[in-house]
Write an enzyme that holds these catalytic residues in place. Sequence first.
Site, PDB file in Angstrom:
ATOM      1  N   ASP A 103      39.658  99.194  11.214  1.00 46.54           N
ATOM      2  CA  ASP A 103      38.971 100.291  10.552  1.00 46.54           C
ATOM      3  C   ASP A 103      37.482 100.146  10.837  1.00 46.54           C
ATOM      4  O   ASP A 103      36.920  99.072  10.617  1.00 46.54           O
ATOM      5  CB  ASP A 103      39.231 100.178   9.034  1.00 46.54           C
ATOM      6  CG  ASP A 103      39.560 101.503   8.402  1.00 46.54           C
ATOM      7  OD1 ASP A 103      38.706 102.408   8.496  1.00 46.54           O
ATOM      8  OD2 ASP A 103      40.644 101.635   7.821  1.00 46.54           O
ATOM      9  N   ASP A 211      36.367 105.564  10.146  1.00 49.38           N
ATOM     10  CA  ASP A 211      36.213 106.031   8.772  1.00 49.38           C
ATOM     11  C   ASP A 211      35.164 107.145   8.699  1.00 49.38           C
ATOM     12  O   ASP A 211      34.110 107.044   9.323  1.00 49.38           O
ATOM     13  CB  ASP A 211      35.751 104.821   7.939  1.00 49.38           C
ATOM     14  CG  ASP A 211      35.741 105.079   6.452  1.00 49.38           C
ATOM     15  OD1 ASP A 211      36.815 105.291   5.887  1.00 49.38           O
ATOM     16  OD2 ASP A 211      34.648 105.039   5.852  1.00 49.38           O
ATOM     17  N   GLU A 268      38.630 109.971  11.025  1.00 50.86           N
ATOM     18  CA  GLU A 268      38.953 110.639   9.758  1.00 50.86           C
ATOM     19  C   GLU A 268      38.036 111.855   9.607  1.00 50.86           C
ATOM     20  O   GLU A 268      36.824 111.708   9.627  1.00 50.86           O
ATOM     21  CB  GLU A 268      38.738 109.650   8.613  1.00 50.86           C
ATOM     22  CG  GLU A 268      39.206 110.172   7.284  1.00 50.86           C
ATOM     23  CD  GLU A 268      38.641 109.367   6.117  1.00 50.86           C
ATOM     24  OE1 GLU A 268      39.293 109.329   5.077  1.00 50.86           O
ATOM     25  OE2 GLU A 268      37.541 108.791   6.232  1.00 50.86           O
ATOM     26  N   HIS A 345      46.308 104.926   2.733  1.00 44.39           N
ATOM     27  CA  HIS A 345      45.838 104.181   1.555  1.00 44.39           C
ATOM     28  C   HIS A 345      45.032 105.058   0.603  1.00 44.39           C
ATOM     29  O   HIS A 345      44.643 104.592  -0.462  1.00 44.39           O
ATOM     30  CB  HIS A 345      44.990 103.007   2.026  1.00 44.39           C
ATOM     31  CG  HIS A 345      43.737 103.473   2.701  1.00 44.39           C
ATOM     32  ND1 HIS A 345      43.760 104.142   3.911  1.00 44.39           N
ATOM     33  CD2 HIS A 345      42.445 103.431   2.320  1.00 44.39           C
ATOM     34  CE1 HIS A 345      42.524 104.476   4.224  1.00 44.39           C
ATOM     35  NE2 HIS A 345      41.699 104.053   3.290  1.00 44.39           N
ATOM     36  N   ASP A 346      44.734 106.296   0.995  1.00 48.87           N
ATOM     37  CA  ASP A 346      43.981 107.200   0.118  1.00 48.87           C
ATOM     38  C   ASP A 346      44.887 108.232  -0.546  1.00 48.87           C
ATOM     39  O   ASP A 346      44.391 109.175  -1.184  1.00 48.87           O
ATOM     40  CB  ASP A 346      42.917 107.956   0.926  1.00 48.87           C
ATOM     41  CG  ASP A 346      41.820 107.048   1.413  1.00 48.87           C
ATOM     42  OD1 ASP A 346      41.550 106.025   0.757  1.00 48.87           O
ATOM     43  OD2 ASP A 346      41.228 107.354   2.477  1.00 48.87           O
TER      44      ASP A 346
HETATM   45  C1  GLC Z   1      37.490 106.707   3.701  1.00 51.63           C
HETATM   46  C2  GLC Z   1      38.482 105.650   3.332  1.00 51.63           C
HETATM   47  C3  GLC Z   1      38.470 105.460   1.854  1.00 51.63           C
HETATM   48  C4  GLC Z   1      37.086 105.049   1.430  1.00 51.63           C
HETATM   49  C5  GLC Z   1      36.017 105.991   1.974  1.00 51.63           C
HETATM   50  C6  GLC Z   1      34.661 105.389   1.891  1.00 51.63           C
HETATM   51  O1  GLC Z   1      37.800 107.935   3.184  1.00 51.63           O
HETATM   52  O2  GLC Z   1      39.735 105.986   3.823  1.00 51.63           O
HETATM   53  O3  GLC Z   1      39.436 104.559   1.413  1.00 51.63           O
HETATM   54  O4  GLC Z   1      37.009 104.998   0.042  1.00 51.63           O
HETATM   55  O5  GLC Z   1      36.215 106.309   3.312  1.00 51.63           O
HETATM   56  O6  GLC Z   1      34.493 104.408   2.873  1.00 51.63           O
END
Ligand code: GLC
Length: 599
Positions: A103, A211, A268, A345-346
């Site tokens: 990540d 991310d 993402e 995981h979100d």
């Molecule tokens: C992304 C991650 C998440 C995190 C956020 C801030 O959305 O997937 O888990 O809280 O970024 O880094």
Amino acid sequence: MTVSSRTKHWWKHAVVYQIYPASYCDSNGDGVGDLPGITSKLDYISSLGVNVIWICPMYDSPQVDMGYDIANYEDIYAPYGTLQDMETLIREAHSRGIRVMLDLVINHSSDKHAWFQESRTSKDSPKRDWYVWRPAKYSPSGERLPPNNWRCNFGGGSVWEWDEETGEYYLHLFAKEQPDLNWENPETRRAIYASAMEFWLERGVDGFRVDTVNMYSKPIDFPDAPITDPKAPFQPAGMLYCNGPRMHEFLDEMNAILSKYGAITVGELPNTPDMARVLRYVSAEAKQLDMVFQFDVVDVGFGRTHKYETTVKNYTLRNLKDAIGRTQGLIHGTDAWTTVFMENHDQARSVSRFTDDRPEYRVAGAKMLAVLQSCLSGTQFVYQGQEIGTVNAPKETYPLENYLDIDSYLFVKMVKDRCGDDKEQLDKAFTALQHLARDHSRIPIAWNGKAKFGGFSEQAEKAGKEVKQPWMKPHPMASEINVASQLDDPSSVLAFWRKTLKFRREHPDIFVYGDYRTLQLDDLETFTFVKEAQNGGAKAVVVLNFSTEAKSWTPPGAQELGLSDSADVKLVPVLSSYAGKDKGQVLAPFEGRVYLVSV
Ligand code: GLC
Ligand code: CA
């Protein structure tokens, strides 16, 4: 760019398995998952038919946001292990033909990162400009105000935190312990690339899940967001801080490095509903990212003003069809690529969100979703525990105090700030979290229902070590839904996932690379779509019953399938989520079927 045939790449027909280190497998009994625990499960992972693992942040971090707040990119969070453990994990994965993605969290760091510590010492610090500092605004009555009205991603507070020491605000799109790095500064960017990317590429990592990839470039005048939530002090501002003016320049720079190593990327991409905009990231010609995670599907049912300000299953099947249609449509007539995922995981567990997680339906629901995902085009992602049909923790047996995620407790705080201790409002908030919170996917994996804590620390227990409570309370249904009981059961969700992934591998032209088209869009209980290999090739029909009732189903005719009226169409059953004979035109509750079209 228009293309007539889709270029094939190994990573396009790969299956990526996502691992959340804290909750995967605890090898030493301290109640926290760790890198040796992941290494010990590589044979299991390989047996699923997985080609790549994506490991969520395992870097040194105070864990305010579970490792998405990084204090040192070049070290490992001590409870997870050491750099050497990471090197072993990479080597052992590679020896099984499994590639490793990490990540890449570089929009922000932890406030404990040495860069921020230095930045906050004074306005003249050589690293002051490595983060985003701004002076206060003042109201006519002299009240100090943050530079604009943007709402932070967690809870309902501001994205600006006042720093008493130096008398300025710093920007944090996420928690206040996650200050945003200043990408406008070229020296900062170079340091990020060296520390977060090259350090790991040199150690053999094969790619990154990037991310919040569209947040690096902000509009530097920081305009106020329009008021869309009048009852709130701060406003959702994702449309302003995502996809800023210099995004593509920054990605070009990153790519100059990534391409030297042949690293793959999946970014993402929140707050980007415009497909033309998505294409600028993910078209092959643009060379920005190999793939992106769009939010269309996982956002289905979210509240409008805040994702948790909603009710259970607040959507129709039509909404889900439309969302899938949009992400599948991304590759039509373009040189872009897409992804397939319903969990990470979100997100809460897909069986609970999109089917029915009551005991009599959850296995069927999980298998039906496996059929759906195995038949969609794009790179397929499976999240740990999804392969055994894990469901959300029930409200009755998993109280609100077990929820540990910052996103959850800041939401509850926001509700309390607004409504005090109003029982009804608090219960509504808990119901929403039981349905959608990120906590559900972060509960430790149940490896063995007969072992302590669902077998999360089974290896340590077997070795006679003392075993501590897992960092998060184990799943109350660990004795019913766990890996051990499914491993040798041919009728299990696990066995079915293996089967569908194999099925997908056997028909890549249709299912991985094919064109997608929804039929009978307005049917609110049955989801039917056609997949077609490119250049007029083979076709398949997929039908999924999203209801708890048996449903009769009318197979599509020649015309609907894009064939001539006189064609003698036969649908040959090739996969069903129900064992036994094809029951013809009646679909069982949550049944999923696939037919190949023969003419
Ligand atoms: C992304 C991650 C998440 C995190 C956020 C801030 O959305 O997937 O888990 O809280 O970024 O880094
Ligand atoms: Ca451990």
